[in-house]
Design an enzyme around this catalytic site. Structure first.
Site, PDB file in Angstrom:
ATOM      1  N   GLU A  82       0.781  -1.329   0.113  1.00 43.72           N
ATOM      2  CA  GLU A  82       0.040  -0.044   0.119  1.00 43.72           C
ATOM      3  C   GLU A  82       0.988   1.412   0.031  1.00 43.72           C
ATOM      4  O   GLU A  82       1.683   1.352   0.876  1.00 43.72           O
ATOM      5  CB  GLU A  82      -0.803   0.023   1.266  1.00 43.72           C
ATOM      6  CG  GLU A  82      -2.127   1.188   1.078  1.00 43.72           C
ATOM      7  CD  GLU A  82      -2.803   1.277   2.429  1.00 43.72           C
ATOM      8  OE1 GLU A  82      -2.855   0.084   3.038  1.00 43.72           O
ATOM      9  OE2 GLU A  82      -3.609   2.160   2.728  1.00 43.72           O
ATOM     10  N   LYS A 269      -6.973  -0.667  11.927  1.00 42.71           N
ATOM     11  CA  LYS A 269      -6.416  -1.090  10.541  1.00 42.71           C
ATOM     12  C   LYS A 269      -5.343  -0.072  10.260  1.00 42.71           C
ATOM     13  O   LYS A 269      -4.404  -0.519   9.701  1.00 42.71           O
ATOM     14  CB  LYS A 269      -7.430  -1.220   9.528  1.00 42.71           C
ATOM     15  CG  LYS A 269      -6.983  -1.596   8.103  1.00 42.71           C
ATOM     16  CD  LYS A 269      -6.325  -0.449   7.277  1.00 42.71           C
ATOM     17  CE  LYS A 269      -5.707  -1.357   5.922  1.00 42.71           C
ATOM     18  NZ  LYS A 269      -5.087  -0.389   4.900  1.00 42.71           N
ATOM     19  N   ASP A 285       4.915 -14.020  11.919  1.00 41.19           N
ATOM     20  CA  ASP A 285       3.570 -14.668  11.312  1.00 41.19           C
ATOM     21  C   ASP A 285       2.593 -13.382  11.438  1.00 41.19           C
ATOM     22  O   ASP A 285       2.013 -13.350  12.763  1.00 41.19           O
ATOM     23  CB  ASP A 285       3.384 -15.776  12.161  1.00 41.19           C
ATOM     24  CG  ASP A 285       1.874 -16.518  12.039  1.00 41.19           C
ATOM     25  OD1 ASP A 285       0.990 -15.903  11.205  1.00 41.19           O
ATOM     26  OD2 ASP A 285       1.403 -17.730  12.184  1.00 41.19           O
ATOM     27  N   HIS A 383      -2.592  10.531   0.495  1.00 40.26           N
ATOM     28  CA  HIS A 383      -2.704   9.305  -0.020  1.00 40.26           C
ATOM     29  C   HIS A 383      -2.979   9.182  -1.574  1.00 40.26           C
ATOM     30  O   HIS A 383      -2.300   8.496  -2.211  1.00 40.26           O
ATOM     31  CB  HIS A 383      -3.800   8.669   0.706  1.00 40.26           C
ATOM     32  CG  HIS A 383      -3.965   7.088   0.520  1.00 40.26           C
ATOM     33  ND1 HIS A 383      -3.368   6.128   1.099  1.00 40.26           N
ATOM     34  CD2 HIS A 383      -4.773   6.407  -0.216  1.00 40.26           C
ATOM     35  CE1 HIS A 383      -3.760   5.180   0.774  1.00 40.26           C
ATOM     36  NE2 HIS A 383      -4.274   5.221  -0.225  1.00 40.26           N
TER      37      HIS A 383
HETATM   38  P1  NDP Z   1      10.387 -22.958  15.308  1.00 38.31           P
HETATM   39  O1  NDP Z   1       9.929 -24.178  15.827  1.00 38.31           O
HETATM   40  O2  NDP Z   1      10.663 -22.841  14.078  1.00 38.31           O
HETATM   41  O3  NDP Z   1      11.770 -22.582  16.126  1.00 38.31           O
HETATM   42  C1  NDP Z   1      11.834 -22.454  17.351  1.00 38.31           C
HETATM   43  C2  NDP Z   1      13.019 -23.051  17.858  1.00 38.31           C
HETATM   44  O4  NDP Z   1      14.012 -22.505  17.528  1.00 38.31           O
HETATM   45  C3  NDP Z   1      13.040 -23.396  19.251  1.00 38.31           C
HETATM   46  O5  NDP Z   1      12.197 -24.686  19.537  1.00 38.31           O
HETATM   47  C4  NDP Z   1      14.533 -23.731  19.539  1.00 38.31           C
HETATM   48  O6  NDP Z   1      14.722 -24.922  19.074  1.00 38.31           O
HETATM   49  C5  NDP Z   1      15.197 -22.844  18.481  1.00 38.31           C
HETATM   50  N1  NDP Z   1      15.891 -21.945  19.207  1.00 38.31           N
HETATM   51  C6  NDP Z   1      17.417 -21.333  18.839  1.00 38.31           C
HETATM   52  N2  NDP Z   1      17.661 -20.372  19.607  1.00 38.31           N
HETATM   53  C7  NDP Z   1      16.630 -19.982  20.386  1.00 38.31           C
HETATM   54  C8  NDP Z   1      16.249 -18.859  21.412  1.00 38.31           C
HETATM   55  N3  NDP Z   1      17.289 -18.188  21.682  1.00 38.31           N
HETATM   56  N4  NDP Z   1      15.013 -18.991  22.028  1.00 38.31           N
HETATM   57  C9  NDP Z   1      14.050 -19.780  21.586  1.00 38.31           C
HETATM   58  N5  NDP Z   1      14.173 -20.921  20.717  1.00 38.31           N
HETATM   59  C10 NDP Z   1      15.444 -20.872  20.127  1.00 38.31           C
HETATM   60  O7  NDP Z   1       9.450 -21.836  15.612  1.00 38.31           O
HETATM   61  P2  NDP Z   1       8.230 -21.587  16.664  1.00 38.31           P
HETATM   62  O8  NDP Z   1       8.234 -22.681  17.649  1.00 38.31           O
HETATM   63  O9  NDP Z   1       8.588 -20.238  17.058  1.00 38.31           O
HETATM   64  O10 NDP Z   1       6.825 -21.539  15.569  1.00 38.31           O
HETATM   65  C11 NDP Z   1       6.821 -20.306  14.873  1.00 38.31           C
HETATM   66  C12 NDP Z   1       6.255 -20.941  13.516  1.00 38.31           C
HETATM   67  O11 NDP Z   1       4.941 -21.540  13.830  1.00 38.31           O
HETATM   68  C13 NDP Z   1       5.809 -19.469  12.634  1.00 38.31           C
HETATM   69  O12 NDP Z   1       6.348 -19.952  11.351  1.00 38.31           O
HETATM   70  C14 NDP Z   1       4.361 -19.839  12.675  1.00 38.31           C
HETATM   71  O13 NDP Z   1       3.722 -19.282  11.271  1.00 38.31           O
HETATM   72  C15 NDP Z   1       4.189 -21.345  13.003  1.00 38.31           C
HETATM   73  N6  NDP Z   1       2.658 -21.488  13.216  1.00 38.31           N
HETATM   74  C16 NDP Z   1       2.036 -20.858  13.989  1.00 38.31           C
HETATM   75  C17 NDP Z   1       0.595 -21.166  14.333  1.00 38.31           C
HETATM   76  C18 NDP Z   1      -0.266 -20.192  15.053  1.00 38.31           C
HETATM   77  O14 NDP Z   1       0.203 -19.160  15.043  1.00 38.31           O
HETATM   78  N7  NDP Z   1      -1.403 -20.418  15.472  1.00 38.31           N
HETATM   79  C19 NDP Z   1       0.285 -22.679  14.414  1.00 38.31           C
HETATM   80  C20 NDP Z   1       1.550 -23.692  14.126  1.00 38.31           C
HETATM   81  C21 NDP Z   1       2.642 -22.967  13.304  1.00 38.31           C
HETATM   82  P3  NDP Z   1      15.933 -25.966  19.896  1.00 38.31           P
HETATM   83  O15 NDP Z   1      15.890 -25.492  21.399  1.00 38.31           O
HETATM   84  O16 NDP Z   1      15.505 -27.458  19.795  1.00 38.31           O
HETATM   85  O17 NDP Z   1      16.990 -25.539  19.184  1.00 38.31           O
END
Ligand code: NDP
Length: 429
Positions: A82, A269, A285, A383
């Site tokens: 936009e 909005k 997201d 705009h």
């Molecule tokens: P991910 O699972 O991709 O990543 C998170 C992982 O990153 C953690 O589990 C951890 O894994 C690792 N990590 C590394 N460094 C850190 C840190 N400093 N702090 C925390 N974690 C760290 O992502 P999310 O769990 O955040 O999920 C986000 C995604 O889920 C988005 O793409 C979203 O669109 C999607 N989603 C959204 C939904 C909703 O909003 N309703 C439903 C389902 C999915 P480890 O400790 O194992 O290394």
């Protein structure tokens, strides 16, 4: 940041803007190359990101300038389709920076996972049993995702909410168990969903009920971000209005958005224009942030303005915005999408809390610009001026024709596609 290089940024062409950002020490030589290549998303990455992928879909990517947030300057990455949003954000940020900038308060980042139980024989008894077994529930949840516990996060608290049957719409009773989870730098959807699903069988055995589902709640009420700004009336005066008049009209504009959902929806909005653009640019997201914001706007039982504008004792205009901001700096597409990676770098690789501060400030600034324009010269002047360029391009203008058609269109009586086409046809070939 050497801001003198950013003077009249909007009047520069794309190459000059990239050079200006480098000259201002906002981006590096390596960044310049990435931008010249339009932060292209590699085919292989795109194919892994979604299902049935057949192409990549591009959006313009710009920077909101002049942001001073908690004493730190930022050039804020914004991805959106936009016109006028980035101009409005930058103009608001300029005024607010002259008034000392945005101040933010960020709550501890705790996310909520929900486990919904049905067919629970005694809701109140089940609630008590769940609370009595808090430690066991937390242990089982944390065992399902030990790596986040090792990092210092994990499930920290349990709540239980009996939801009574609603005879009017014929729903049964439910017991909803909330897990409060610290997901640290991640938005945490996958961490939360894993934990919520892992404790379903245990909760079934505790409550004698049946689990219907386990998933995060996007209504992130334990992850709130607040921005505040205070603007002297001397910075608000316009040609036709004194600073006091502009202040009072902004406050009135907010009051109507507090009481009227029709106005509140458009008001909010406008806030989301800025918030979504940064959320998207940083690989977060935006559907989740949108859903949470609108639910929060309706927390009183009526949908209302997310911002509040009032008069300080000394007569200044004071604005605040509070919004749930469950964003992350790791996870999802953030570390694989070149645009998202670039955005985090442009912001100085902020922590999740700092990124919340930036996003909530952009939302407040965006709201300030929108209502200031609405209650003074009206929104169309600025705009439509910017929209004229889109019309010129839609009419088929190319290269230098775009600016010529845009200028003529701005002066024409009817700023529409037909007029843009007429102007283009009349140009010498
Ligand atoms: P991910 O699972 O991709 O990543 C998170 C992982 O990153 C953690 O589990 C951890 O894994 C690792 N990590 C590394 N460094 C850190 C840190 N400093 N702090 C925390 N974690 C760290 O992502 P999310 O769990 O955040 O999920 C986000 C995604 O889920 C988005 O793409 C979203 O669109 C999607 N989603 C959204 C939904 C909703 O909003 N309703 C439903 C389902 C999915 P480890 O400790 O194992 O290394």
């Amino acid at each position: 940041m050497e801001k003198q290089h950013l003077h009249k940024f909007y009047q520069k062409n794309r190459t000059e803007r990239i050079e200006a950002l480098a000259a201002a020490n906002i981006i590096s030589e390596e960044d310049k190359l990435a931008l010249t290549d339009h932060l292209a998303l590699p085919e292989e990455t795109a194919n892994h990101m979604i299902e049935n992928q057949i192409a990549t879909y591009q959006l313009p990517y710009g920077v909101g300038l002049n942001f001073l947030i908690d004493g730190k300057e930022y050039a804020v990455p914004m991805a959106m389709e936009e016109p006028s949003v980035i101009a409005a954000a930058s103009s608001a940020a300029k005024i607010i920076s002259q008034a000392g900038g945005f101040e933010t308060t960020i709550q501890e980042r705790t996310m909520i996972g929900q486990i919904v139980l049905k067919d629970v024989p005694d809701l109140e008894a089940a609630k008590q049993v769940v609370l009595d077994h808090t430690e066991d529930i937390l242990q089982k949840a944390n065992e399902a995702h030990p790596s986040i516990v090792k990092r210092g996060g994990g499930a920290k608290a349990v709540e239980a909410r009996p939801i009574a049957a609603d005879d009017q719409v014929q729903t049964p009773d439910f017991l909803v168990v909330h897990l409060h989870i610290e997901t640290l730098e991640a938005m945490g959807a996958n961490i939360i969903d894993t934990m919520a699903e892992a404790i379903k069988p245990y909760l079934e055995s505790l409550t004698n009920g049946a689990a219907l589902m386990g998933i995060l709640s996007n209504y992130a009420t334990e992850c709130l971000a607040t921005a505040r700004c205070q603007i002297p009336v001397s910075l608000l005066a316009r040609a036709d209005y004194s600073g006091e008049e502009v202040r009072d009209r902004i406050i009135e504009a907010c009051q109507i958005a507090i009481v009227d959902p029709y106005r509140a929806t458009t008001h909010n909005k406008g806030i989301m224009n800025g918030i979504d653009a940064v959320v998207l640019a940083t690989g977060n997201d935006f559907r989740s942030i949108e859903a949470g914001a609108h639910a929060y706007a309706a927390r009183s039982g009526q949908y209302r303005s997310l911002t509040n504008w009032t008069k300080a004792e000394n007569g200044d205009l004071v604005g605040t915005l509070t919004i749930p901001l469950a964003i992350g700096t790791v996870g999802g597409s953030i570390s694989i999408h070149p645009g998202a990676k670039f955005s985090h770098k442009l912001l100085g690789n902020p922590s999740a809390k700092e990124l919340e501060s930036i996003i909530v400030s952009v939302g407040l600034g965006q709201n300030f610009s929108a209502i200031k324009a609405l209650v003074t010269e009206g929104i169309q002047k600025g705009h439509m001026g910017l929209h004229a360029k889109s019309l010129a391009i839609s009419a088929g203008a190319k290269g230098e024709q775009v600016d010529v058609v845009t200028e003529k269109l701005k002066q024409s009586k009817n700023m529409n596609l037909a007029t843009a086409k007429e102007i283009l046809e009349q140009l010498p070939n």
